[in-house]
Design an enzyme around this catalytic site. Structure first.
Site, mmCIF file in Angstrom:
data_model
loop_
_atom_site.group_PDB
_atom_site.id
_atom_site.type_symbol
_atom_site.label_atom_id
_atom_site.label_comp_id
_atom_site.label_asym_id
_atom_site.label_seq_id
_atom_site.Cartn_x
_atom_site.Cartn_y
_atom_site.Cartn_z
ATOM 1 N N CYS A 92 5.871 4.305 1.871
ATOM 2 C CA CYS A 92 6.365 5.753 2.342
ATOM 3 C C CYS A 92 7.169 5.434 3.493
ATOM 4 C CB CYS A 92 5.292 6.628 2.461
ATOM 5 S SG CYS A 92 4.599 7.231 0.819
ATOM 6 N N GLY A 137 0.801 -1.321 -0.041
ATOM 7 C CA GLY A 137 0.107 -0.015 -0.008
ATOM 8 C C GLY A 137 0.865 1.216 -0.076
ATOM 9 N N CYS A 138 0.360 2.418 -0.376
ATOM 10 C CA CYS A 138 0.932 3.588 -0.461
ATOM 11 C C CYS A 138 1.636 4.102 0.802
ATOM 12 C CB CYS A 138 0.192 4.795 -0.994
ATOM 13 S SG CYS A 138 -1.394 4.887 -0.257
ATOM 14 N N PHE A 139 0.749 4.049 1.966
ATOM 15 C CA PHE A 139 1.285 4.524 3.114
ATOM 16 C C PHE A 139 2.302 3.469 3.799
ATOM 17 C CE2 PHE A 139 -3.235 6.280 3.980
ATOM 18 C CZ PHE A 139 -2.874 7.273 3.450
ATOM 19 N N ALA A 140 2.206 2.050 3.368
ATOM 20 C CA ALA A 140 3.236 1.263 4.036
ATOM 21 C C ALA A 140 4.700 1.401 3.193
ATOM 22 C CB ALA A 140 2.903 0.034 3.835
#
Length: 163
Positions: free
Chosen positions: A145, A140-143
């Site tokens: 980053c 995922g995008c948050f992970a």
């Protein structure tokens, strides 16, 4: 453009399961304009028989494809764009041949487990495993980053459990 030493070339046939959602819309936008991809099958049980542009108006004029009730098994890669917690259930129902590569864009296969053989798809961490994998769990995008920020510190030994 392919290098001149490549004599025979095969387009990559791609299928999408869960084609009506936001993630699938973005994926469709990229794949429809990719010169080496043939978009073969886009499955959506809730929109079966409808034009893809009905769910994704921004794609009107880019494709004449319609959503299918069932996945065409004559594909090389399938992207799972189902909601979180639904990919395993969909795979149990669809029963794809084991020769098809699967890239799951939900959170279902991101954590390591004995019940599946998915490689965590963060290329900065798992590049060689991704190259050899049949099944990839897209991070995922948050992970992504967080990991890309912290991995250099972790590899350098600067992260500890000390508070």
């Amino acid at each position: 453009m392919l290098p001149s030493f490549i004599k025979e070339y095969k387009m990559i046939k791609v299928g999408i399961i869960g084609g009506a959602g936001y993630t699938a819309g973005e994926l469709l936008r990229v794949l429809l304009h990719h010169p080496e991809v043939e978009l073969s099958s886009v499955m959506s049980t809730s929109h079966a028989g409808e034009a893809i542009s009905k769910a994704h108006p921004e794609l009107e004029g880019d494709t004449e494809l319609v959503f299918k009730q069932h996945m065409n098994a004559d594909v090389d890669i399938v992207f799972l764009c189902t909601g979180h917690g639904k990919s395993k259930q969909v795979l149990d129902e669809v029963k794809l041949p084991t020769s098809i590569k699967i890239i799951d864009l939900s959170a279902d296969f991101r954590l390591k487990a004995e019940s599946h053989d998915y490689v965590y798809g963060l290329p900065e961490l798992q590049k060689e495993q991704i190259k050899r994998a049949n099944n990839i769990a897209n991070p995922g995008c948050f992970a992504t980053c967080i990991q890309l920020s912290l991995l250099p510190l972790a590899f350098a030994g600067h992260l500890t459990n000390d508070i």
